[in-house]
Design an enzyme around this catalytic site. Structure first.
Site, mmCIF file in Angstrom:
data_model
loop_
_atom_site.group_PDB
_atom_site.id
_atom_site.type_symbol
_atom_site.label_atom_id
_atom_site.label_comp_id
_atom_site.label_asym_id
_atom_site.label_seq_id
_atom_site.Cartn_x
_atom_site.Cartn_y
_atom_site.Cartn_z
ATOM 1 N N HIS A 177 -4.422 -9.441 3.719
ATOM 2 C CA HIS A 177 -5.873 -9.497 3.882
ATOM 3 C C HIS A 177 -6.259 -10.570 4.893
ATOM 4 O O HIS A 177 -5.663 -11.648 4.927
ATOM 5 C CB HIS A 177 -6.552 -9.816 2.540
ATOM 6 C CG HIS A 177 -6.390 -8.744 1.528
ATOM 7 N ND1 HIS A 177 -6.386 -8.997 0.175
ATOM 8 C CD2 HIS A 177 -6.214 -7.408 1.650
ATOM 9 C CE1 HIS A 177 -6.228 -7.858 -0.484
ATOM 10 N NE2 HIS A 177 -6.114 -6.881 0.389
ATOM 11 N N ARG A 197 -0.843 -2.023 -7.043
ATOM 12 C CA ARG A 197 -1.152 -3.121 -6.118
ATOM 13 C C ARG A 197 -2.031 -4.159 -6.826
ATOM 14 O O ARG A 197 -1.818 -5.357 -6.697
ATOM 15 C CB ARG A 197 -1.834 -2.557 -4.874
ATOM 16 C CG ARG A 197 -2.124 -3.554 -3.770
ATOM 17 C CD ARG A 197 -2.529 -2.798 -2.512
ATOM 18 N NE ARG A 197 -3.227 -3.604 -1.540
ATOM 19 C CZ ARG A 197 -2.655 -4.342 -0.606
ATOM 20 N NH1 ARG A 197 -1.333 -4.389 -0.525
ATOM 21 N NH2 ARG A 197 -3.382 -5.036 0.258
ATOM 22 N N LYS A 245 -2.205 -2.207 7.807
ATOM 23 C CA LYS A 245 -3.409 -1.680 8.442
ATOM 24 C C LYS A 245 -4.208 -2.794 9.101
ATOM 25 O O LYS A 245 -4.136 -3.960 8.698
ATOM 26 C CB LYS A 245 -4.253 -0.906 7.447
ATOM 27 C CG LYS A 245 -5.001 -1.728 6.434
ATOM 28 C CD LYS A 245 -5.726 -0.816 5.465
ATOM 29 C CE LYS A 245 -7.069 -1.382 5.103
ATOM 30 N NZ LYS A 245 -7.788 -0.556 4.184
ATOM 31 N N HIS A 274 -2.273 2.342 -5.940
ATOM 32 C CA HIS A 274 -3.198 1.238 -5.718
ATOM 33 C C HIS A 274 -3.455 0.440 -6.998
ATOM 34 O O HIS A 274 -3.677 -0.770 -6.938
ATOM 35 C CB HIS A 274 -4.517 1.735 -5.111
ATOM 36 C CG HIS A 274 -5.222 0.666 -4.334
ATOM 37 N ND1 HIS A 274 -4.793 0.250 -3.100
ATOM 38 C CD2 HIS A 274 -6.286 -0.097 -4.644
ATOM 39 C CE1 HIS A 274 -5.584 -0.723 -2.674
ATOM 40 N NE2 HIS A 274 -6.499 -0.961 -3.597
ATOM 41 N N TYR A 319 -9.108 -8.114 -6.015
ATOM 42 C CA TYR A 319 -7.921 -7.737 -6.781
ATOM 43 C C TYR A 319 -7.710 -8.603 -8.020
ATOM 44 O O TYR A 319 -6.778 -8.390 -8.772
ATOM 45 C CB TYR A 319 -6.686 -7.848 -5.886
ATOM 46 C CG TYR A 319 -6.607 -6.749 -4.861
ATOM 47 C CD1 TYR A 319 -5.718 -5.692 -5.015
ATOM 48 C CD2 TYR A 319 -7.429 -6.749 -3.749
ATOM 49 C CE1 TYR A 319 -5.647 -4.679 -4.082
ATOM 50 C CE2 TYR A 319 -7.370 -5.739 -2.806
ATOM 51 C CZ TYR A 319 -6.483 -4.713 -2.980
ATOM 52 O OH TYR A 319 -6.425 -3.708 -2.061
ATOM 53 N N ARG A 350 0.867 -1.173 0.000
ATOM 54 C CA ARG A 350 0.000 0.000 0.000
ATOM 55 C C ARG A 350 0.906 1.225 0.000
ATOM 56 O O ARG A 350 2.047 1.176 0.475
ATOM 57 C CB ARG A 350 -0.885 0.016 1.242
ATOM 58 C CG ARG A 350 -1.856 -1.147 1.323
ATOM 59 C CD ARG A 350 -2.626 -1.128 2.650
ATOM 60 N NE ARG A 350 -3.579 -2.215 2.707
ATOM 61 C CZ ARG A 350 -3.372 -3.372 3.342
ATOM 62 N NH1 ARG A 350 -2.224 -3.591 3.975
ATOM 63 N NH2 ARG A 350 -4.304 -4.309 3.338
#
Length: 175
Positions: free
Chosen positions: A150, A127, A64, A124, A159, A40
Site C-alpha cells: 500500500h 488477505r 498493482k 481477499h 484491513y 492478492r
C-alpha cells in the site's frame, strides 16, 4: 467519504479449519500461501520462478499500481517455514503457478464448504486474515503497509478490523 465495507477476516479457528481441510498439495499451496503472505489473488496466480529469491527465501512481488504504471511497484515478502517447502516443491516441477485467479477463487469456495465455514471465504478474506494476524503477532503498521504493497497507511488501516474479543484480549494482556 470514508470506506464503509470491511471484509471480516477469518477467526483463528476458521483459519485452522480451512488449513486442515486441504486434501492436496495444490490446495495447501494456495491456502497457506495466501494466509502467510497476504498476496492478492492475481499476484498469486501470476507467480513464476522469477519472483522467488531462493537464497534470501523471499518473494519479489510486482503489485498493482506504482509511479511508472501497472505492476511497477516492487515489494519483498519473506517465505515462512510453512510455505517454503510447498513453493519449492511446486516450482521444482513448474515454471508458473498454473492457476487463474478465478480457479483460485473457486478452489477457496470448495475448501470453505469442506471446512464448514458458512460465510463467504475468498482469497481477499485471507488477505484480511493475514493482516490481522500480522498485527496480533506484533508487526508494526508501517511494516504491514510495505508487506501489503500500500502507498498510504490509511489503505492499510482498512484491513485492521479486529474483533471486539481481540481488542479486549489485547487490552488485558497489555494493561
Amino acid at each position: 467519504m470514508t470506506y464503509q465495507y470491511k471484509r471480516e477476516p477469518l477467526t483463528g479457528d476458521e483459519a485452522t479449519r480451512l488449513a486442515n481441510a486441504c486434501e492436496t498439495a495444490e490446495e495447501k499451496l494456495v491456502v497457506w500461501t495466501l494466509l502467510d503472505t497476504g498476496l492478492r489473488v492475481a499476484e498469486l496466480a501470476g507467480l513464476t520462478t522469477n519472483h522467488i529469491d531462493w537464497q534470501q527465501q523471499r518473494l519479489m512481488i510486482y503489485g498493482k499500481g506504482g509511479p511508472y504504471g501497472t505492476k511497477s511497484k516492487r515489494r519483498v515478502i519473506p517465505l515462512t517455514s510453512r510455505i517454503r517447502p510447498l513453493i519449492e516443491h511446486h516450482f521444482a516441477l513448474h515454471q508458473t503457478f498454473g492457476m487463474t485467479p478465478r480457479t483460485i477463487q473457486r478452489l477457496m469456495k470448495r475448501m470453505a464448504n469442506r471446512a464448514g465455514i458458512s460465510r463467504p471465504v475468498t482469497p481477499h478474506v485471507l488477505r484480511h486474515t493475514f493482516s490481522v494476524t500480522a498485527v496480533q503477532k506484533g508487526i508494526s503498521l508501517p511494516a504491514l503497509q510495505r508487506l501489503l504493497g500500500h502507498d498510504r497507511l490509511a489503505t492499510t488501516e482498512i484491513y485492521l478490523n479486529l474483533s471486539p474479543e481481540h481488542v479486549i484480549q489485547e487490552f488485558r494482556e497489555k494493561w
